[in-house]
Design a protein around this motif. Structure first.
Motif, PDB file in Angstrom:
ATOM      1  N   PRO A   1      35.891 -79.144  66.253  1.00 14.33           N
ATOM      2  CA  PRO A   1      37.102 -78.399  66.570  1.00 14.33           C
ATOM      3  C   PRO A   1      38.550 -79.380  66.355  1.00 14.33           C
ATOM      4  N   ASN A   2      39.685 -78.621  66.504  1.00  9.56           N
ATOM      5  CA  ASN A   2      40.717 -79.577  66.468  1.00  9.56           C
ATOM      6  C   ASN A   2      41.029 -80.306  67.769  1.00  9.56           C
ATOM      7  N   GLY A   3      41.913 -81.250  67.793  1.00 13.18           N
ATOM      8  CA  GLY A   3      41.903 -81.915  68.806  1.00 13.18           C
ATOM      9  C   GLY A   3      43.090 -82.462  69.146  1.00 13.18           C
ATOM     10  N   VAL A   4      43.426 -83.160  70.181  1.00 11.05           N
ATOM     11  CA  VAL A   4      44.718 -84.015  70.780  1.00 11.05           C
ATOM     12  C   VAL A   4      44.462 -85.436  70.551  1.00 11.05           C
ATOM     13  N   ASP A   5      45.431 -86.254  70.904  1.00  9.62           N
ATOM     14  CA  ASP A   5      45.651 -87.612  71.066  1.00  9.62           C
ATOM     15  C   ASP A   5      45.970 -87.802  72.258  1.00  9.62           C
ATOM     16  N   PRO A   6      45.254 -87.967  73.433  1.00  5.01           N
ATOM     17  CA  PRO A   6      45.175 -88.227  74.849  1.00  5.01           C
ATOM     18  C   PRO A   6      46.677 -89.482  75.134  1.00  5.01           C
ATOM     19  N   GLU A   7      46.337 -90.545  74.272  1.00  4.76           N
ATOM     20  CA  GLU A   7      47.163 -91.516  74.523  1.00  4.76           C
ATOM     21  C   GLU A   7      48.569 -91.266  74.124  1.00  4.76           C
ATOM     22  N   SER A   8      48.964 -90.483  73.323  1.00  8.45           N
ATOM     23  CA  SER A   8      50.256 -90.323  72.882  1.00  8.45           C
ATOM     24  C   SER A   8      50.994 -89.255  73.937  1.00  8.45           C
TER      25      SER A   8
ATOM     26  N   TYR B   1      48.336 -65.052  63.998  1.00 11.36           N
ATOM     27  CA  TYR B   1      46.853 -65.816  63.874  1.00 11.36           C
ATOM     28  C   TYR B   1      46.830 -67.132  63.996  1.00 11.36           C
ATOM     29  N   GLU B   2      46.085 -67.853  64.969  1.00 10.53           N
ATOM     30  CA  GLU B   2      45.977 -69.202  65.141  1.00 10.53           C
ATOM     31  C   GLU B   2      44.508 -69.755  65.311  1.00 10.53           C
ATOM     32  N   THR B   3      44.182 -70.901  65.044  1.00 11.60           N
ATOM     33  CA  THR B   3      42.771 -71.256  65.106  1.00 11.60           C
ATOM     34  C   THR B   3      42.552 -72.716  65.489  1.00 11.60           C
TER      35      THR B   3
ATOM     36  N   TYR C   1      38.355 -81.454  73.293  1.00 13.09           N
ATOM     37  CA  TYR C   1      39.079 -81.425  72.321  1.00 13.09           C
ATOM     38  C   TYR C   1      39.940 -82.596  71.799  1.00 13.09           C
ATOM     39  N   THR C   2      39.374 -83.686  71.647  1.00 11.40           N
ATOM     40  CA  THR C   2      40.103 -84.900  71.178  1.00 11.40           C
ATOM     41  C   THR C   2      39.663 -85.281  69.639  1.00 11.40           C
ATOM     42  N   TRP C   3      40.578 -86.190  69.204  1.00 13.47           N
ATOM     43  CA  TRP C   3      40.384 -86.516  67.661  1.00 13.47           C
ATOM     44  C   TRP C   3      39.120 -87.407  67.800  1.00 13.47           C
TER      45      TRP C   3
END
Length: 212
Positions: free
Chosen positions: A30-37, A132-134, A200-202
């Motif tokens: 899955p796609n992810g996020v950067d929690p530190e940012s 449409y989004e993914t 969902y993190t990188w």
């Protein structure tokens, strides 16, 4: 030899489009996020004019459907903030979005990532009513920052957010407005925030890729 789709829905779509009769080997990454940012975002009081705003982050173009969002929130009483530049060959679309916007709409154009993360922290709702989004990196980041989110019902958004998001039909101004109103008038959804940060993190995406 091996497929790494962003969601189960994306894999099903791939097999449908290419007519794959046999089951193909795959793992969802899955796609992810950067929690530190997001944690480093500095919410200072000089941004108070945009506290509790409805935010929409993304390039301005037809697929992202900012035009119907502007129409839906034209008479809103809360601030509406669009972040993003017009995509190539979409300057006329951008102008149309501006014309259709109400007096409480603000257009920031391109802003640095740290500023985007600050706006996520300030906003009450993030809305991405795309065709449409993914599921949309901006929706994931906004959810991780604590926003309630409104997302399109098309694509793999439900694979990611389940019943924790507010879904809208992108071709219906009424549906977009109703979804935003519902998301705006409830407390911030900490379950959604925890769901994104837990899944969902990188870093998790990297581990799943390595495993595959």
């Amino acid at each position: 030899d091996y497929f790494l789709p962003n969601s189960e829905g994306e894999m099903a779509l791939f097999q449908s489009i290419f007519g794959c009769g046999a089951a193909l080997p795959y793992s969802v990454v899955p796609n992810g996020v950067d929690p530190e940012s997001l944690e480093l975002a500095d919410c200072t009081n000089h941004d108070s004019a945009f506290s509790e705003c409805v935010l929409c982050v993304g390039r301005i173009d037809g697929r992202k459907n900012q035009l119907n969002l502007a129409r839906a929130l034209k008479r809103s009483s809360f601030p509406v903030v669009f972040v993003g530049q017009a995509a190539p060959n979409h300057s006329s679309y951008m102008e149309k979005v501006r014309r259709e916007s109400g007096p409480h709409c603000h257009f920031f154009g391109h802003v640095p990532n740290n500023e985007v993360h600050r706006l996520y922290r300030l906003a009450r709702v993030h809305c991405l009513p795309s065709w449409y989004e993914t599921p949309g990196l901006a929706s994931l980041e906004a959810a991780a920052a604590g926003c309630n989110i409104v997302v399109t019902d098309r694509g793999s958004t439900r694979d990611y957010f389940g019943d924790l998001a507010y879904y809208c039909e992108p071709d219906s101004v009424e549906s977009i407005r109703e979804a935003v109103d519902r998301a705006y008038n409830v407390p911030r959804n900490e379950r959604l925030q925890r769901h994104v940060l837990d899944n969902y993190t990188w870093e998790k995406a990297a581990r799943k890729t390595a495993e595959a």
